[in-house]
Design a protein around this motif. Structure first.
Motif, PDB file in Angstrom:
ATOM      1  N   LEU A 509      50.171  37.619  57.350  1.00 41.12           N
ATOM      2  CA  LEU A 509      49.865  36.674  58.142  1.00 41.12           C
ATOM      3  C   LEU A 509      49.558  36.178  58.292  1.00 41.12           C
ATOM      4  N   LEU A 510      48.313  36.936  58.554  1.00 40.25           N
ATOM      5  CA  LEU A 510      46.619  37.019  59.072  1.00 40.25           C
ATOM      6  C   LEU A 510      45.872  36.699  58.214  1.00 40.25           C
ATOM      7  N   GLN A 513      45.618  32.842  56.812  1.00 38.09           N
ATOM      8  CA  GLN A 513      45.083  31.864  57.685  1.00 38.09           C
ATOM      9  C   GLN A 513      43.490  31.251  57.761  1.00 38.09           C
ATOM     10  N   LYS A 546      43.687  31.179  67.400  1.00 36.93           N
ATOM     11  CA  LYS A 546      44.758  30.694  66.617  1.00 36.93           C
ATOM     12  C   LYS A 546      45.666  31.704  65.708  1.00 36.93           C
ATOM     13  N   LEU A 547      45.043  32.634  65.281  1.00 37.28           N
ATOM     14  CA  LEU A 547      45.176  34.245  64.505  1.00 37.28           C
ATOM     15  C   LEU A 547      46.545  34.661  65.703  1.00 37.28           C
ATOM     16  N   SER A 549      47.559  33.225  68.411  1.00 34.26           N
ATOM     17  CA  SER A 549      48.644  32.646  68.855  1.00 34.26           C
ATOM     18  C   SER A 549      49.682  32.913  68.000  1.00 34.26           C
ATOM     19  N   VAL A 550      49.214  32.830  66.313  1.00 34.11           N
ATOM     20  CA  VAL A 550      50.663  32.775  64.907  1.00 34.11           C
ATOM     21  C   VAL A 550      51.000  34.082  64.565  1.00 34.11           C
ATOM     22  N   SER A 553      54.126  33.954  67.905  1.00 33.59           N
ATOM     23  CA  SER A 553      54.965  32.926  67.745  1.00 33.59           C
ATOM     24  C   SER A 553      55.488  33.512  66.448  1.00 33.59           C
ATOM     25  N   ALA A 554      55.454  34.839  65.452  1.00 36.86           N
ATOM     26  CA  ALA A 554      56.135  35.207  64.377  1.00 36.86           C
ATOM     27  C   ALA A 554      56.701  35.997  64.584  1.00 36.86           C
TER      28      ALA A 554
END
Length: 615
Positions: A509-510, A513, A546-547, A549-550, A553-554
């Motif tokens: 995931l990270l 980004q 951003k990382l 928060s992503v 939220s996942a």
């Protein structure tokens, strides 16, 4: 002690304390008042296959030929388990004569059973030291000779053909075995009907049941000899191949030992008592000396030079073997067997651990040998326990030798193939292959196997390259260190498989980004590190948020469980004149501050932030 209940009690007591035995006797006497005594009896409904006579027999110490009479009442005799050493059933000091009796009840109402009685036979397993078999009151045969002119023939299995008349009109067959135990081997010897298969059936079926395993043993022994002689030939052809010398000596000794354990040594017969004792000495001498070439073969295959103390350990086996071989009588067997077993087992366990350790380090011969040595150790323990009457399993040492010989033969084959294959290959081609292999190994060494990211080594190499670029362009870069919050809880609650899942999904995931020029690596455990070329501290902070928060939220699902993940990130900027270690220390300090202040946040290196504010 004439009830069926006496056997399991005394089997459990074995050679237990006198007080327990007295309690057991009182209990059994009280039970005898209410429980009728029953004779040892085996029921046979068909002779289509052999029937085992394993279980309770009647047993009495002493000697009287009247005890062979079918009409003799043995209701007051002791119960005893067959096959099992009588020393383990309350008769540890007994040497001399004893009798076994059992009744076989044939169901003559079954079709064809009466006609099958004309081919009836009995197979007796290992009995020490000599015996006579009586069936229906008639002497059928035996092994060895009983006193007053004794002849040892211990452990000899025999098949006897029985006359149909031995079975009476009611279908009853009374078997009586008159056993004499010679004390020539002392405590090293066994007693009575102690091991093997005791069977009733047709002579043809009994022959197959008894001699088929012996045929396998003979084939194994012949195979050992072929392997040994061929290996000796290879060694004589090239004296540098010392592995083949030790393999030859080991396999030839195993071949002789296998024959000594089998029934084939009885094929030549005995004309006197002396040959049996000589065979017994040879058997013990072989097994005592076998570890010397066996250990040397392992060392040769693994290219290991043993230290001096290991050489002394090997020499100890020579002492055992020479003592047995040169001692004028067989008393030495009783004095050395248990001590040899105590001396051997730590060595076998150490060799197995050494082979497994070498296999773990990538030794191909060790990988091949490890299973063989593991089974051999199991077989050795089984046979040692069997020799002390602690278990009643079949003997496995012959199969254990087969496993270890096969594994070592495969190891020798692997080594021989590697030594002599591709000799006509070009040196340049070999060099090219080695270079490619080194490149692949180097690439693998830079990667983290779990996440597919760079590891510490790979990240350090990438960072060194970026530092050189930054010094030329006068542009810095940002380093971020992130740590998954409460990672240990996933392992504790759902297992390490869940922890691995979290690491992989977080990495995927990270990394999605990031820019192509950015680098993400696994720093260790649940910690990740990021390198952002030509990025300011402000830009790095924005990306870090951003990382965070992503990831927050996942949604992740593992085994039906919803997992919520957060991450704490420390951000530091690499400036001119700073070393990579200095930058990493600052990023780690910021990460630590974020952990201390509650997790799930981004923290900027304080020194860099103050410098930016003042500017």
């Amino acid at each position: 002690m004439n009830t069926c209940l006496s056997l399991p009690l005394f089997a459990m007591l074995g050679g237990g304390g006198a007080m327990l035995k007295h309690i057991a006797v009182l209990l059994l006497v009280s039970l005898a008042l209410t429980v009728p005594a029953v004779a040892a009896e085996f029921e046979v409904e068909s002779l289509d296959q052999v029937v085992e006579m394993h279980g309770i027999w009647r047993f009495r110490v002493g000697d009287d030929l009247a005890w062979a009479d079918p009409d003799y009442d043995h209701v007051l005799w002791d119960n005893i388990l067959v096959p099992r050493d009588w020393r383990r059933q309350g008769h540890g000091d007994l040497s001399g004569m004893a009798w076994y009796r059992a009744k076989i009840q044939f169901d003559l109402s079954q079709p064809g059973l009466r006609g099958s009685l004309h081919g009836l036979g009995i197979a007796l397993g290992k009995i020490h030291s000599a015996y006579e078999l009586y069936a229906g009151g008639r002497l059928i045969g035996g092994a060895g000779r009983l006193p007053p002119a004794p002849l040892l023939s211990a452990d000899r299995k025999r098949i006897f053909s029985l006359p149909a008349s031995a079975v009476n009109a009611d279908g009853e067959l009374l078997l009586a075995v008159r056993v004499w135990r010679d004390d020539a081997l002392g405590r090293a010897s066994t007693s009575g009907m102690y091991e093997g298969r005791f069977l009733v059936g047709t002579v043809f079926d009994l022959t197959k049941a008894v001699w088929f395993p012996e045929a396998i043993t003979l084939m194994l022994a012949i195979g050992y000899m072929v392997f040994g002689l061929f290996s000796l030939y290879l060694y004589l052809s090239n004296r540098k191949l010392t592995e083949f010398l030790w393999f030859s000596v080991t396999t030839l000794m195993v071949a002789l030992y296998s024959l000594e354990l089998s029934q084939w040594k009885y094929v030549v017969g005995y004309s006197a008592e002396l040959p049996f004792l000589l065979h017994k000495k040879l058997e013990y001498t072989l097994v005592y000396l076998l570890p010397i070439p066996g250990l040397q073969l392992v060392f040769s295959l693994l290219s290991f030079t043993p230290p001096l103390w290991v050489r002394f350990y090997q020499a100890g086996f020579a002492v055992f073997g020479l003592l047995v071989l040169l001692w004028p009588n067989t008393d030495i067997l009783a004095h050395t067997l248990f001590n040899f077993q105590l001396y051997l087992m730590p060595g076998l366990a150490a060799v197995l651990l050494f082979v497994v350790w070498c296999a773990a380090r990538g030794n191909r011969e060790a990988r091949t040998m490890s299973l063989g040595w593991a089974f051999f150790l199991f077989a050795a323990v089984n046979d040692i326990l069997l020799s002390h009457g602690l278990v009643q399993h079949p003997r496995l040492l012959t199969i254990g030798f087969a496993a270890i010989i096969l594994s070592m033969a495969l190891s020798l084959g692997n080594r021989f193939t590697r030594m002599y294959s591709h000799l006509d290959g070009a040196v340049r081609e070999r060099t090219r292959e080695l270079e490619q292999s080194n490149e692949k190994l180097s690439e693998v060494a830079r990667m983290d196997a779990l996440t597919g990211l760079l590891n510490r080594r790979g990240f350090a190499e990438r960072a060194d390259t970026e530092i050189l670029r930054a010094s030329r362009s006068q542009r810095g870069f940002v380093v971020m260190m992130g740590d998954i919050d409460h990672f240990k809880a996933f392992n504790d609650q759902y297992g390490h498989a869940c922890g691995d899942f979290v690491l992989r999904e977080t990495a995927i995931l990270l990394s999605q980004q990031l820019r192509d020029v950015d680098t993400m690596a696994r720093w260790g455990g649940e910690e990740f590190i990021f390198l952002l070329p030509e990025t300011s501290l402000e830009g790095g902070t924005t990306l870090a948020e951003k990382l965070r928060s992503v990831l927050e939220s996942a949604h992740f699902n593992f085994g039906g469980n919803e997992l919520g993940l957060t991450i704490t990130i420390g951000v530091a900027e690499f400036a001119q004149g700073m070393s990579l270690d200095d930058c990493l220390v600052r990023a780690d300090a910021a990460l630590y501050q974020g952990k201390q202040s509650g997790r799930n946040r981004v923290v900027v290196d304080q020194a860099a932030a103050e410098s930016t504010d003042s500017a």
